[in-house]
Design a protein around this motif. Sequence first.
Motif, mmCIF file in Angstrom:
data_model
loop_
_atom_site.group_PDB
_atom_site.id
_atom_site.type_symbol
_atom_site.label_atom_id
_atom_site.label_comp_id
_atom_site.label_asym_id
_atom_site.label_seq_id
_atom_site.Cartn_x
_atom_site.Cartn_y
_atom_site.Cartn_z
ATOM 1 N N ASP A 249 0.831 -1.208 0.000
ATOM 2 C CA ASP A 249 0.000 0.000 0.000
ATOM 3 C C ASP A 249 0.860 1.251 0.000
ATOM 4 O O ASP A 249 0.509 2.262 -0.630
ATOM 5 C CB ASP A 249 -0.926 0.004 1.215
ATOM 6 C CG ASP A 249 -2.043 -1.022 1.099
ATOM 7 O OD1 ASP A 249 -2.333 -1.455 -0.042
ATOM 8 O OD2 ASP A 249 -2.627 -1.388 2.137
ATOM 9 N N SER A 250 1.984 1.198 0.695
ATOM 10 C CA SER A 250 2.882 2.346 0.717
ATOM 11 C C SER A 250 3.417 2.631 -0.677
ATOM 12 O O SER A 250 3.503 3.789 -1.104
ATOM 13 C CB SER A 250 4.041 2.076 1.680
ATOM 14 O OG SER A 250 4.989 3.120 1.632
ATOM 15 N N LYS A 251 3.763 1.586 -1.409
ATOM 16 C CA LYS A 251 4.260 1.761 -2.774
ATOM 17 C C LYS A 251 3.195 2.385 -3.659
ATOM 18 O O LYS A 251 3.455 3.352 -4.377
ATOM 19 C CB LYS A 251 4.696 0.408 -3.341
ATOM 20 C CG LYS A 251 5.157 0.468 -4.796
ATOM 21 C CD LYS A 251 5.552 -0.905 -5.315
ATOM 22 C CE LYS A 251 5.986 -0.843 -6.783
ATOM 23 N NZ LYS A 251 6.404 -2.168 -7.293
ATOM 24 N N ARG A 252 1.980 1.838 -3.609
ATOM 25 C CA ARG A 252 0.898 2.360 -4.463
ATOM 26 C C ARG A 252 0.613 3.831 -4.173
ATOM 27 O O ARG A 252 0.432 4.625 -5.092
ATOM 28 C CB ARG A 252 -0.369 1.538 -4.238
ATOM 29 C CG ARG A 252 -0.300 0.089 -4.705
ATOM 30 C CD ARG A 252 -1.661 -0.565 -4.647
ATOM 31 N NE ARG A 252 -1.593 -1.997 -4.842
ATOM 32 C CZ ARG A 252 -1.653 -2.890 -3.872
ATOM 33 N NH1 ARG A 252 -1.774 -2.495 -2.607
ATOM 34 N NH2 ARG A 252 -1.580 -4.190 -4.136
ATOM 35 N N SER A 253 0.584 4.181 -2.899
ATOM 36 C CA SER A 253 0.214 5.545 -2.531
ATOM 37 C C SER A 253 1.268 6.573 -2.920
ATOM 38 O O SER A 253 0.957 7.764 -3.068
ATOM 39 C CB SER A 253 -0.055 5.631 -1.023
ATOM 40 O OG SER A 253 1.131 5.375 -0.290
#
Length: 305
Positions: A249-253
């Motif tokens: 999720d950190s990567k996507r955001s």
Amino acid sequence: MPELPEVTALASFLDEHLAGAEVTKLQIGAFFALKTAEPPYTALTGRIVDSVWCRGKFVVISTVPDRQEDGPEDSRSNGNERLHLMFHLAKAGWVHYYDELPQTKLKSGKVLIDARVGFRKDGRELGFDLTEAGTWKRLAIYVVRSPEDVPAVAELGPEPLDSAFDLETFSKLLTHRQQIKGVLRNQKMIAGIGNAYSDEILHVAKLSPFALASSLEPEEVERLYAALRATLMDAIREASGKPPSELKDSKRSSMRVHGRTGEACPVCGDTVQEVSFSDSSLQYCPTCQTGGKLLADRRTSKFLK
């Protein structure tokens, strides 16, 4: 697919939690994922985790013999006594870490868990599962005496954040008539960069993904090199300290254009566009990267003139 920033953060997390731990089990739930037979994967049991690190997109868990059994000599100095558990998460693989490892036994072919690795540290039983979603099963597990025993590792290009990877070294990679997007993703040329971060790097550098590497002007090469280093270092800082469960999720955001087709470019406000291939896609901003020109779907046509 996890790329260099996420793999770096994952290796750092595992090193923090597993360094000094005893390997208590390696259960294989999907034997097609285990790519090596010698040494046997059972040889890891009873060994001590020396460190966890990464090479490109590979996570490497280095182990040494239990020094309590093998005598006082520091076995870390003897490379022949090391065994490495390595894994590559491919497109849809991931790590599920446990502070208390489940004690259920994996049944081959009956679960979605490719492997379970257990450790004992400070009286606690901890560890992680390797899992893979989707129908294409490409997650790979290796037990080797040297990481270079894995052909894909032996062929890897330089680490892009290594101090030796300077502008001159980078410039020497850009002598072929190959699209720059492909150069960035080619693991034999540069280790660890995949589809997502190549999109991000090119957006920061304000370059078309279809630009030929050999056609770049010196100023563009410098800009691309600076964008590569800054983008990866920023992503590592963003991912650092996060548990495995939060890294995706950190990567996507944090993505600027990758995976954001139809959204506004955070720099100029233009609409992020997509180019589709048979098994993947890329995203870019026309205003920032291609002088306002749209790139055609590569499945049916070439770059729009």
